[in-house]
Write an enzyme that holds these catalytic residues in place. Structure first.
Site, short mmCIF file in Angstrom:
data_model
loop_
_atom_site.label_atom_id
_atom_site.label_comp_id
_atom_site.label_asym_id
_atom_site.label_seq_id
_atom_site.Cartn_x
_atom_site.Cartn_y
_atom_site.Cartn_z
CG HIS A 177 -2.17 -0.77 0.97
ND1 HIS A 177 -3.28 -0.26 0.36
CD2 HIS A 177 -2.44 -2.07 1.22
CE1 HIS A 177 -4.20 -1.19 0.25
NE2 HIS A 177 -3.72 -2.31 0.77
CE LYS A 200 -5.98 14.18 -0.41
NZ LYS A 200 -5.95 12.95 -1.15
NE ARG A 201 -4.45 10.56 9.73
CZ ARG A 201 -4.25 9.69 10.70
NH1 ARG A 201 -5.11 8.71 10.92
NH2 ARG A 201 -3.21 9.81 11.49
CE LYS A 211 -2.65 10.91 2.58
NZ LYS A 211 -3.44 10.29 1.50
CB THR A 246 -10.00 5.36 -1.99
OG1 THR A 246 -9.66 5.71 -0.65
CG2 THR A 246 -9.35 4.05 -2.38
CE LYS A 271 -13.62 7.23 0.07
NZ LYS A 271 -12.94 7.58 1.34
C1 LIG Z 1 -11.66 7.72 1.63
C2 LIG Z 1 -11.19 8.14 2.96
C3 LIG Z 1 -9.82 8.35 3.17
C4 LIG Z 1 -8.79 8.21 2.07
O1 LIG Z 1 -8.60 9.44 1.44
P1 LIG Z 1 -7.38 9.70 0.43
O2 LIG Z 1 -7.70 11.01 -0.18
O3 LIG Z 1 -7.43 8.59 -0.57
O4 LIG Z 1 -6.14 9.70 1.23
C5 LIG Z 1 -9.41 8.76 4.43
N1 LIG Z 1 -10.29 8.95 5.42
C6 LIG Z 1 -11.61 8.77 5.25
C7 LIG Z 1 -12.54 9.00 6.38
C8 LIG Z 1 -12.10 8.35 4.01
O5 LIG Z 1 -13.42 8.16 3.85
#
Ligand SMILES: *Cc1c(COP(=O)(O)O)cnc(C)c1O
Length: 812
Positions: free
Chosen positions: A356, A544-545, A550, A652, A656
Site C-alpha cells: 500500500h 484526507k489524512r 499529500k 480512494t 469518491k
Molecule cells: C476515503 C477516505 C480516506 C482516504 O482518502 P485519500 O484522499 O485517498 O487519502 C481517508 N479517510 C476517510 C474518512 C475516508 O473516507
C-alpha cells in the site's frame, strides 16, 4: 427470496425491542434507545442470513477468502444495512410514525473508527463488495476499544480525545465465546528430536485469550452476508491470586491489564511505522487468533490441513499481518506434523499480499530481538525461511553478497516484513497502475527478477452504494431516471450517462443537485464552524489524512497567494472560493500538527478581513471521518489530489469525489492517472512534475527550493508573510525554514516550491472554467459517467478472478 419489510412490521418490532431490552415505551425512550432498537431489529435479520451464508459455504466446500487487515474503517451501519436490505423506506416510515426523523436517528450512531484512513476504508469497501458479489468473504481485525482519536481544535491546534464507539457500535456485533482462541506471547522455546520429528516445547509464555465479535456485513440486494470477525484480548485470569493474597493489589491486576491492553487502542499513525512493542503484539495477536480459527474450522470440515491452500486464501492488506506466514508454518509443522516442504507449499500458495505504500518510513522492519522476545518460535521459523530463501537467491545472483543481503528477510538485526511478504506469498499487487509499476521497477526490482510471475496490479475501488446511492440520493435518483437501476450493481453502466452530454436540462439538474448538497454542507459549517460560506463560491476541498507527501501545504500557499491578490486589488473580479480542509494528524507528527495550526492562523486572518468579504473563506472541518466524508463528497466541486508524483499509492478519496461529480485538480500520481485516462485530459486539471522527473530531481540531490522562492515573487511574498506570522503568537519560522532554508537536496522534501507555479496556473484554469457553467457541468457529467471503473465491485471481481481464483456473480 429476499424478505420484504412493511412499515408496520418494523414499527412493531422496534416497539417490542424497546420494551424488552430497555423497559421503555416509545414515548419514554430517548434517541439512542430508538437507534439501538432499530439496530437490533436489523441485526436479527442479518444474523439469520449470516448463519445461512456460513452453512452454505460449508456445504459447498467453496474456497474461502480471509481478508486480514489491522484496520477496517467501516463507517456507520444502520443506514447502510437498511439500504442494502431494501428496508430504508419502511424504516423511515416506521420512525416517522413513532415521531422521529430517520436522519436524526442515523446521526446517533458513532463512526466505528477502527482505522486511520485510506487503507482501512478500502478494506471496508471490499467487504461490502464481497458480500454483494456473493462471495464467501471473511474479514479479520482487532476490536479496538478505542478507535482513531476524536479530533478537537482548540486555539487552532489539534487536541486528541478518546473514541468511545462501542456505546453504539457494539449493537452490530455478536460475541462468539465458543470460538475463543489462546494466543501465546513471549516465553521460551525448547526443541528436541523424537523419532525423526522435531518436537517444540513453548514454556513460560503469557496466554492471552482472543474472543471474536462478529459483524455481519450486508451486500446490496442479496441474501449473502460477509462476516467481519473482530478479536478482543482478554486475560485468562481475572486476578493474579498469588499477588492478591500477598496484599499486592496493583500487581494482582497488572497481569490482567497487560493481556487486555492488546486490543485497547488503534495506533494512530497512517503511512508511518509505529514501531512499538505493543503494536507488534497486536499484529501477532490478530494473526495467531485468525490462523488458529481458520485451521480449526478447516480441520473440522476436511479432517486434514493438507488441502489448506486449495480451500483458503489468506489476503494480507499491507505487511501488518505478514506474520501469517511463519504462524501458519508453525501450526502446520508443530501441531500437524507436516514436513517443511509440505507446509511451505500450503503457506506460499494460500497467502496473497497487497502493498500500500512506497514511503520508506512506512516499510515495516521489526528488530529481531523484539520478535524473538514476543514470539520466539515464530522468529526461529523466520530465520529458517530466510536461510532457505537466501540459498535460492544465490542461484539468481551468484556471488553477489551485497544484493543478497539487501534482499534478505533477516539482516542488520531486523526482520523486513515486505521481503517476508513477497517471499511467502503467491501474489503481490500494488493498488494503481503507477504504483504497481514502481513496485516492479523500484521498490522490489531485484525481487521482481526472481518472482516476476507473482506481481500484478489491482487498482483500488470504492463502495458505489455507500458513496453514491446513500451519500447522494438526489444524484442517484437523477441517474436512475436517465439510465435505470442497472448501474447500482453494474457500475460500468454509468457510462451511458455520457450520451446526455448535450442535454442542457440534465446539466442544469446536475448543478441544482450540487447546490442542494452545498447547502447541506454549508448548514453544517454554519453550525460547527460559525462561518457563513458563499454558496456561489467554488467548494474547493482537500480532505484526507494530514501528511507532508499529500501536500496540504501547497494548497495553503495557494490560499495565501489568492489572499495577497485580493489585498493588492480588492476591487478586481475574482471567482469566489471556499477552501475546505478536513484532516487528522498523527499525535506524534509535529510537522503535520503545525500544518493544522497554520491553516487555522490563515483562516482566522482571511475569514475576518473585510477586504476579502465573501470572495474567499477557509474552513477546517473538525474530526474528519467516514460519516463526514459522506456529507462532504456530494457537496464538493473541486477535488484536491495534489501529492508529489510517485508518492500516493492510489488514493480512494479521489474516486469518491469523481463519482459525486467533483472535478479533480491533481498531479499525475496514484489513481489520478487512471482517472485522467478515464475522463480525458480535457476534463481534469493536471499540473506538476510527473514521477520520472520528480524522482530524477530528488536523486540528483540538486533540488534547491530557494531558487524557486527567489524566482517567483508570488511565492516569495507568501513565504515571507508566513515567516512574519499572523499576529497570533504562533511562530512559523520552522515551517518556512523546512521549505527553503538549507542547501540543495536538504529542504522541501516533497518539492512544493517546484510545483507551486504550475499549481497556481492550474487553479487559474479552474477559475476560468467555473465561469462557464455549461462546460463545468458537462465535465462533471463526464466524471460521473466514467467513475464506474473505480467501483470496489470491479476491483474485488479482479481480485477474485486473477488472484483468489474464486467465483463471483459480477458482470462486467
Ligand atoms: C476515503 C477516505 C480516506 C482516504 O482518502 P485519500 O484522499 O485517498 O487519502 C481517508 N479517510 C476517510 C474518512 C475516508 O473516507
Amino acid at each position: 427470496m429476499a424478505k420484504t419489510y412493511s412499515k408496520n412490521g418494523i414499527k412493531q418490532e422496534i416497539v417490542g425491542k424497546l420494551r424488552r431490552h430497555f423497559s421503555r415505551e416509545v414515548t419514554e425512550a430517548n434517541a439512542k434507545q430508538i437507534y439501538l432498537a432499530c439496530a437490533m431489529v436489523i441485526r436479527d435479520e442479518l444474523v439469520e442470513r449470516m448463519m445461512e451464508a456460513q452453512a452454505k459455504i460449508k456445504e459447498n466446500e467453496e474456497r474461502q477468502v480471509h481478508y486480514l487487515c489491522m484496520e477496517f474503517l467501516i463507517g456507520r451501519s444502520l443506514r447502510n444495512n437498511a439500504f442494502n436490505l431494501g428496508m430504508q423506506e419502511a424504516l423511515e416510515g416506521a420512525l416517522a410514525d413513532l415521531g422521529y426523523e430517520v436522519a436524526d436517528i442515523f446521526e446517533v450512531e458513532d463512526d466505528p473508527g477502527l482505522g486511520n484512513g485510506g487503507l482501512g476504508r478500502l478494506a471496508a469497501c471490499y467487504m461490502d463488495s464481497m458480500a454483494t458479489l456473493g462471495m464467501a468473504g471473511n474479514g479479520y481485525s482487532i476490536r479496538y476499544e478505542n478507535g482513531i482519536f476524536r479530533q478537537k481544535i482548540e486555539n487552532g491546534a489539534q487536541i486528541e480525545q478518546p473514541d468511545t464507539w462501542l456505546e453504539t457500535g457494539a449493537a452490530w456485533q455478536i460475541p462468539a465465546m465458543d470460538d475463543a482462541r489462546e494466543v501465546r506471547i513471549g516465553g521460551a522455546v525448547k526443541t528436541r528430536w523424537e523419532d525423526g520429528r522435531l518436537v517444540v516445547e513453548h514454556t513460560d509464555y503469557t496466554p492471552v485469550i482472543a474472543v471474536p465479535y462478529d459483524m455481519p456485513i450486508s451486500g446490496y440486494n442479496t441474501e449473502n452476508i460477509a462476516r467481519l470477525r473482530l478479536w478482543q484480548a482478554k486475560s485468562p485470569i481475572a486476578l493474579d491470586m498469588e499477588a492478591f493474597s500477598r496484599g499486592d493489589y496493583l500487581k494482582a491486576v497488572e497481569k490482567v491489564a497487560m493481556a487486555e491492553s492488546i486490543s485497547k487502542v488503534l495506533y494512530p499513525e497512517d503511512n508511518h511505522l509505529a514501531g512499538q512493542s505493543l503494536r507488534l503484539k497486536q499484529q501477532y495477536f490478530l494473526v495467531s487468533a485468525t490462523i488458529q480459527d481458520i485451521c480449526a474450522k478447516h480441520k473440522a470440515r476436511y479432517g486434514t490441513l493438507q488441502n489448506f491452500a486449495e480451500k483458503n486464501v489468506l489476503h494480507i492488506n499491507d505487511t501488518h499481518p505478514a506474520l501469517v506466514i511463519p504462524e501458519l508454518m508453525r501450526i502446520l509443522m508443530d501441531e500437524e506434523g507436516m514436513s517443511w516442504e509440505m507446509a511451505w507449499n500450503n503457506v506460499s500458495q494460500s497467502v496473497a499480499y497487497t502493498n500500500h505504500t512506497v514511503m520508506p518510513e512506512a516499510l515495516e522492519c521489526w528488530p529481531t530481538d523484539l520478535v524473538q522476545a514476543h514470539m520466539p518460535r515464530v522468529m526461529m521459523i523466520i530465520n529458517e525461511i530466510n536461510e532457505r530463501y537466501c540459498k535460492e537467491l544465490w542461484n539468481y545472483y551468484p556471488g553477489d553478497f551485497d544484493r543478497i543481503s539487501k534482499l534478505a528477510i533477516v539482516a542488520d538485526g531486523q526482520v523486513r516484513m515486505a521481503n517476508l511478504a513477497v517471499v511467502g506469498s503467491f501474489s503481490v499487487n500494488g493498488v494503481s497502475e503507477l504504483h504497481s509499476g514502481i513496485l516492479r521497477e523500484k521498490v522490489f526490482s531485484d525481487l521482481f527478477r526472481v518472482y516476476s510471475t507473482k506481481f500484478c496490479n489491482v487498482t483500488n475501488g470504492i463502495a458505489l452504494r455507500r458513496w453514491l446511492c446513500e451519500a447522494n440520493p438526489e444524484l442517484t435518483e437523477l441517474i436512475r431516471s436517465k439510465i435505470g437501476n442497472g448501474f447500482i450493481t453494474h457500475p460500468s453502466e454509468l457510462q451511458v450517462l455520457s450520451n446526455f452530454g448535450s442535454d442542457p436540462k440534465l446539466l442544469r439538474q446536475l448543478k441544482q443537485i450540487k447546490d442542494h448538497n452545498k447547502q447541506r454542507l454549508a448548514a453544517y459549517i454554519a453550525e460547527h464552524n460559525k462561518i457563513e460560506v458563499n454558496l456561489d463560491s467554488i467548494f474547493d476541498v482537500q480532505v484526507k489524512r494530514l501528511h507532508e507527501y499529500k501536500r496540504q501545504m501547497l494548497n495553503i500557499l495557494h490560499v495565501m497567494a489568492m489572499y495577497h491578490q485580493i489585498k493588492k486589488n480588492p476591487s478586481a473580479p475574482l471567482v469566489p472560493r471556499t477552501i475546505i480542509f478536513g484532516s487528522k494528524a498523527a499525535p506524534g507528527y509535529a510537522a503535520a500538527k503545525k500544518t493544522i495550526q497554520l491553516i487555522h492562523s490563515i483562516a482566522n486572518m482571511v475569514n475576518h478581513d473585510p477586504d476579502v468579504g465573501d470572495k474567499l473563506k477557509v474552513v477546517f472541518i473538525e474530526d474528519y471521518r467516514v460519516s463526514l466524508a459522506e456529507l462532504i463528497m456530494p457537496a464538493a466541486e473541486l477535488s484536491e489530489q495534489i501529492s508529489l508524483a510517485g508518492k500516493e499509492a492510489s488514493g480512494t478519496g479521489n474516486m469518491k469525489f469523481m463519482m459525486n461529480g467533483a472535478l479533480t485538480i491533481g498531479t499525475m500520481d496514484g489513481a489520478n492517472i487512471e482517472i485522467c485516462q478515464a475522463v480525458g485530459p480535457e476534463n481534469i486539471f493536471i499540473f506538476g512534475m510527473e514521477t520520472p522527473e520528480a524522482e530524477a530531481l530528488a536523486a540528483s540531490g540538486a533540488y534547491c527550493a530557494r531558487d524557486y522562492y527567489n524566482a517567483n515573487p508570488v511565492l516569495k511574498d507568501v513565504l515571507d508573510h508566513i515567516r512574519r506570522g499572523f499576529g497570533d503568537h504562533v511562530d512559523y519560522n520552522d515551517v518556512v525554514a523546512g521549505l527553503i532554508d538549507g542547501g540543495p537536496g536538504r529542504t522541501d522534501r516533497f518539492m512544493i516550491c517546484k510545483d507551486f507555479e504550475s499549481y497556481c496556473l492550474a487553479q487559474e484554469r479552474v477559475a476560468q472554467m467555473y465561469q462557464r457553467p455549461e462546460n463545468w457541468n458537462y465535465m462533471s457529467l463526464i466524471n460521473i459517467a466514467n467513475s464506474g471503473r473505480f467501483a470496489a465491485d470491479r476491483a474485488v471481481a479482479e481480485y477474485a478472478q486473477n488472484i483468489w481464483r474464486v467465483h463471483t456473480n459480477f458482470a462486467y
